[in-house]
Design an enzyme around this catalytic site. Structure first.
Site, PDB file in Angstrom:
ATOM      1  CD  GLU A 329       3.670   2.922  10.728  1.00  0.00           C
ATOM      2  OE1 GLU A 329       4.097   3.319  11.826  1.00  0.00           O
ATOM      3  OE2 GLU A 329       3.145   3.688   9.894  1.00  0.00           O
ATOM      4  CB  CYS A 330      -1.636  -0.359   8.495  1.00  0.00           C
ATOM      5  SG  CYS A 330      -3.435  -0.564   8.431  1.00  0.00           S
ATOM      6  N   GLY A 331      -0.990  -1.840   6.191  1.00  0.00           N
ATOM      7  CA  GLY A 331      -0.890  -2.558   4.934  1.00  0.00           C
ATOM      8  C   GLY A 331       0.468  -3.213   4.746  1.00  0.00           C
ATOM      9  CE1 TYR A 333       2.020  -8.014  11.681  1.00  0.00           C
ATOM     10  CE2 TYR A 333      -0.254  -7.240  11.839  1.00  0.00           C
ATOM     11  CZ  TYR A 333       0.755  -8.098  12.240  1.00  0.00           C
ATOM     12  OH  TYR A 333       0.503  -9.040  13.205  1.00  0.00           O
ATOM     13  CB  SER A 430       1.780  -3.623  14.720  1.00  0.00           C
ATOM     14  OG  SER A 430       1.896  -2.218  14.739  1.00  0.00           O
TER      15      SER A 430
END
Length: 440
Positions: A329-331, A333, A430
């Site tokens: 998730e985010c970082g 990703y 993502s």
């Protein structure tokens, strides 16, 4: 359920909600109260400060992204183990997004749902009696809620306090306290908000100083009296936010990977999952005993060089992903991608499990709720499952690569569905932070 509750909110961001909330929580805990903190909206950082201030877990309450059953469960668990709940609002009291009544993400929705009165923090810098007009507007705007009193913040002098208090007296709103303009009470910040609790130097000394300042400036007995009963119907079954990605879940946890919602972890544990932490910054690979791996968001852009040099972590992650699901998730990703460009423009090779390339040098703020429909079976559910979540990042995608999308994503404002994230084999990721399975 015996705990009383109070929501600390403000007319706008930057009014001092977090500082005053932490001071109240710590001051009441030092008096011997069992205090629990809760945070309105999608925020990873503040609940960790609440937990440090109260020596008890904190969690999020999100009227847009969470189903009512999950809201009831989180609030009931907190209220059932406390004498008082001091919850913190987000942004301005009524700020939310388009949604059904009571489900807009606004802090006022939570106050109404829980039956908690509001302690309104008003930054009176640059005004005096006019602050009473602002507070009056907040009192009249939404009849579902009750503002029990006001805490004046950033007061310049005793004369300034008297004038601002006169404005509150004119509208019949009790002044619970008044804090001076004091730079030493401000907690350190970085680009996504406060520096995380675990990284804040002398955290407990800072919290004690906040408690002493609040106790000296605020009538704590009046705050306790202002709190209202938490009166929620009992929930009939455990509400889990998200499916568990595995039975034994390797979860990255260090200064680069720390953004996990408490309610998500609690839900996974309730489903029988064992969470096994490991540290990429310490060059630790995902434990071989695990059957899935989760790379949370955080600040990998601040540690890109160390992560690129963490050969045991990157090699172990690649080996793990050959046979078991990995989600970022985010970082997380960003680390699963081919490369990450840091703030100085230096390109660092990452895991290469996804073909995306991201940059923190080319920054653009992305912020807001997202509704996702999964494009394929994976760690977060089956193809077609709907999730609610949030994005908040400054990194940008400089090359999306050739992978198919993780999900089709839209927002509450009517944006057309667009592909988001990436997936390749058992690996997915993502910028979308999942909050709960969507039920509306």
């Amino acid at each position: 359920m015996t705990a009383r509750g109070l929501l600390v909110a403000a007319p706008r961001s930057g009014s001092g909600k977090t500082t005053i909330t932490l001071g109240l929580q710590r001051a009441l805990a030092r008096r011997g109260f069992r205090v629990r903190g809760l945070k309105c909206g999608p925020d990873y950082i503040d609940p960790a400060f609440h937990a440090a201030a109260t020596a008890a877990p904190s969690a999020n309450l999100d009227s847009y992204a969470m189903p009512d059953a999950l809201l009831r469960q989180i609030a009931s668990e907190a209220a059932g183990t406390a004498d008082i709940v001091i919850a913190e609002g987000s942004m301005g009291l009524f700020d939310g997004v388009p949604g059904p009544d009571g489900h807009t993400g606004a802090s006022a929705d939570i106050a109404a749902f829980m039956g908690w009165p509001v302690a309104l923090v008003v930054d009176v810098s640059g005004q005096a009696q006019t602050a009473g007009a602002v507070a009056l507007g907040c009192m009249a705007y939404d009849r579902r809620i009750r503002i029990a009193g006001v805490i004046l913040n950033k007061v310049a002098s005793e004369r300034h306090r008297r004038l601002a208090a006169a404005g509150m007296e004119k509208i019949g709103l009790p002044v619970l306290g008044a804090l001076p303009r004091e730079a030493s009470l401000i907690l350190p910040e970085r680009h996504l908000g406060l520096v995380q609790a675990g990284e804040t130097e002398d955290l407990h000394q800072r919290l004690d100083a906040l408690a002493e300042a609040v106790a000296a400036a605020v009538d704590l007995d009046a705050v306790i009296a202002a709190a209202g009963a938490t009166d929620l119907p009992a929930y009939e079954r455990m509400a889990t936010a998200l499916p568990a990605p595995g039975k034994r879940l390797a979860i990255a946890r260090d200064a680069a990977f720390s953004f996990v919602y408490p309610h998500v972890e609690a839900g996974w544990r309730a489903l029988g999952a064992k969470l096994v932490p490991f540290s990429p910054l310490a060059d630790e690979p995902p434990p071989e005993s695990c059957d899935a791996c989760w790379l949370p968001g955080g600040y990998p852009e601040l540690h890109a060089g160390r992560l690129a040099a963490a050969s045991r972590f990157l090699g172990g992650l690649r080996d793990f992903a050959r046979t078991r699901p990995v989600h970022g998730e985010c970082g997380g990703y960003m680390v699963l991608g081919r490369s990450l460009i840091d703030a100085d423009g230096v390109r660092h090779a990452m895991a290469g499990l996804l073909s995306v390339e991201t940059s923190f040098a080319r920054r653009r703020m992305n912020l807001g709720y997202r509704n996702a429909v999964l494009a394929s079976d994976g760690a977060l559910g089956r193809a077609g499952d709907r999730l609610s979540g949030h994005e908040f990042h400054y990194a940008t995608v400089v090359s999306p690569g050739e992978d198919p999308p993780f999900a089709m994503v839209t927002d509450p404002h009517g944006a057309a569905p667009a592909p988001a994230g990436s997936r390749s084999g058992l690996v997915s990721g993502s910028f979308f932070h999942a909050i709960a399975v969507r039920d509306r």
